[in-house]
Scaffold this active site. Structure first.
Site, PDB file in Angstrom:
ATOM      1  N   ASP A 263      -1.443 -17.412  29.464  1.00  0.00           N
ATOM      2  CA  ASP A 263      -1.281 -16.489  28.347  1.00  0.00           C
ATOM      3  C   ASP A 263      -0.800 -17.298  27.137  1.00  0.00           C
ATOM      4  OD1 ASP A 263      -1.063 -14.177  26.795  1.00  0.00           O
ATOM      5  OD2 ASP A 263      -0.251 -13.015  28.448  1.00  0.00           O
ATOM      6  N   GLU A 468       2.708  -4.499  23.925  1.00  0.00           N
ATOM      7  CA  GLU A 468       3.604  -5.349  24.712  1.00  0.00           C
ATOM      8  C   GLU A 468       5.055  -4.863  24.641  1.00  0.00           C
ATOM      9  OE1 GLU A 468       2.695  -9.554  24.824  1.00  0.00           O
ATOM     10  OE2 GLU A 468       0.795  -9.206  23.809  1.00  0.00           O
TER      11      GLU A 468
END
Length: 580
Positions: A263, A468
């Protein structure tokens, strides 16, 4: 592989942002992949042709290197090509169902029309706690349902993998409108403690496999090209440093033969503080089995650090060769060597009518009817011909709120002038009879609702956009203005029937007294740009068919609570949904 130097191999393992992907950097470091993240191209109405020009400029730099290995260019297309101006923004995963494969194909077509050949999608997390800020990216709390939804990969990359295909090898149709998909975030990202983003998932091995690993079995069966590692931990071990799960299970046990990507700055987060020992992070991440690192800005630190670790024997050349062979396998399989440059001849596919009709279909199939009248007197569908209708609430006339996070910007947007689409208010006005008067008030007072003789009222409220950790919530309550709008319109003194449409990325808290005042309640999730899909079912052009993909709790004190739990007392159970 035999013709490549160490520098060329390290370059293939490096992904950088397009803002630092200059011609000199691409050529000097042999960069294998570039991405578009938070830069002005996303928010200033850039055309498809401009996207193609930008991508090709970077690609030409990659092709000018000694071996001419093309680079991959990727974007976060988590619900359509959602950073592209005037693109079709589909409902987020929490609202998707049978249309997922076709949505994958439409997303791929809009991406390739702008030069994008790689998408960080789909998210195949199994969200077990709606307090998690990424729960709307998850298809469901049920691992079997999430596994079934990996059908979207066949839409992105091509049709069903042939029976004689080697297990785990990335599969692509011979079609320039297809992209490389990325199953994420491996593994357990949806099961963290209290739903805290990037936290620790504490589970026995059998439960980890049963719940969170199952969708990856489905993704590999579909021939997925890449897998992204999660920021989170499993039983105390950071996933970006978890060799047992990346190399031992994903690659060796499940026979995944595509490439594993980190990521964004994922290896930096192996240490606390972040980036405290970058050399160690490189060694731990690559040693665990990560094949490509999303740097994305500090190119030289990663390239020089990995090169030194290989030269000094801390990372064996065999590990580098494994990584590069996987990356090249994907590039060859998708035909990137044969057709590395994009063209803008397909730019009319971006946001075209066919894709918008598909998104509208997906919206109407995703809506879940939770309540419809009292006793045996249904409120929905609403009549199109009525003297006076009230439409109210913060989300009724706000395209950004409809779309949610990962739309034009990482955290989404507020308003209706950033991209094109149809708000729910606009959809109501276009659906009702020409003689019907529609009154709109974003924040109505009780006087407006009680003194006017409205035939019925539609209140559209929900969560503001988030992505997120910004979406982390411990109480899951609606914002105060949303609750106030419901109270004003659905109060005891009203004369009209009150329909509430919730635009949220997850179930939210609904107090019993509030639910009792609402005549009809609809979960619309995050429907995207096509608001007419909402009115299709509100006004009866199509029936409600949607079912809850996750449990709707009574109180946050019950969380986490999922279907199959020994103690299970929800407000609305998994799979619930009234029909009209």
């Amino acid at each position: 592989m035999g013709r490549m130097t160490l520098a060329e191999k390290v370059g293939q393992m490096t992904q950088i942002d397009r803002v630092v992907a200059t011609h000199d950097v691409m050529k000097k470091y042999f960069i294998g992949k570039s991405i578009r993240r938070n830069d002005p191209m996303k928010v200033n109405n850039a055309s498809a042709a401009r996207w193609v020009t930008t991508v090709n400029k970077i690609q030409e730099a990659a092709l000018s290197t000694r071996l001419g290995i093309p680079m991959l260019f990727g974007v976060d297309a988590v619900h359509g090509h959602s950073y592209m101006y005037r693109s079709t923004i589909f409902p987020h995963n929490i609202g998707l169902g049978a249309t997922s494969k076709r949505i994958g194909a439409a997303t791929a077509a809009e991406c390739t029309a702008t030069g994008v050949r790689y998408v960080f999608s789909p998210t195949i997390a199994v969200c077990r706690d709606p307090r998690w800020g990424r729960c709307y990216e998850s298809f469901s709390e049920d691992p079997e349902l999430v596994k079934n939804m990996t059908a979207i990969i066949s839409g992105l990359q091509g049709q069903v993998v042939p029976s004689n295909s080697r297990k785990g090898v990335p599969f692509f149709a011979n079609d320039k409108t297809k992209v490389a998909a990325c199953a994420k975030h491996y593994v357990g990202d949806g099961g963290t403690n209290k739903g805290i983003n990037e936290n620790d998932t504490v589970l026995p091995w059998s439960e980890l496999v049963r719940i969170h690993m199952l969708p990856y079995v489905g993704a590999i069966e579909k021939g997925v090209a890449t897998v992204m590692v999660s920021y989170s931990s499993v039983n105390g071990t950071k996933m970006h440093a978890n060799r047992d799960l990346i190399t031992g299970y994903l690659k060796n046990k499940l026979k995944f033969r595509g490439f594993v990507i980190s990521d964004m700055m994922g290896i930096d987060k192996i240490t606390t503080p972040i980036g405290d020992n970058y050399t160690y992070s490189i060694e731990a991440g690559i040693g665990a089995g990560i094949d490509m690192v999303m740097v994305p800005y500090n190119t030289t630190s990663f390239v020089n650090g990995l090169t030194r670790l290989v030269n000094e024997g801390f990372i064996p050349m065999s590990r580098v060769d494994d990584a590069v062979s996987r990356i090249l396998r994907v590039k060859f399989a998708m035909g990137l060597f044969e057709a590395p440059l994009a063209d803008s001849t397909s730019r009319n596919k971006v946001g075209n009518n066919e894709h918008r009709r598909l998104a509208r279909e997906a919206v109407r199939k995703s809506l879940v009817l939770l309540k419809n009248g009292h006793d045996s007197s249904p409120v929905l569908p609403l009549p199109k011909k009525a003297p006076l209708i009230l439409v109210a609430g913060s989300h009724a006339n706000n395209l950004g709120f409809q779309c949610g996070g990962w739309s034009m910007r990482w955290q989404g947007f507020n308003g209706s002038n950033v991209t094109s689409g149809t708000t729910i208010l606009e959809a109501v006005r276009r659906t009702v009879d020409p003689t019907t008067q529609v009154v709109f008030s974003q924040q109505p007072d009780q006087e407006l609702a009680t003194l006017n003789n409205f035939s019925h009222a539609i209140v559209v409220v929900g969560e503001p956009p988030y992505a997120e950790s910004k979406g982390q919530s411990s109480n899951l309550t609606l914002p105060a203005d949303g609750l106030a709008a419901i109270e004003s319109v659905c109060g005891r003194k009203r004369r009209s029937k009150c329909v509430v449409v919730l635009v949220t990325g997850r179930p939210v808290a609904i107090e019993p007294e509030l639910l009792a005042r609402i005549d009809a309640l609809v979960a619309a999730w995050l429907p995207g740009t096509e608001g007419r899909g909402v009115t299709d079912v509100l006004f009866g052009d199509h029936g409600f068919t949607g079912k809850l993909p996750r449990t709707w709790f009574r109180s946050v004190d019950q969380l986490p609570m999922n279907v199959g739990d020994e103690v299970y007392d929800p407000l609305f159970p998994f799979g619930f949904g009234l029909a009209t």
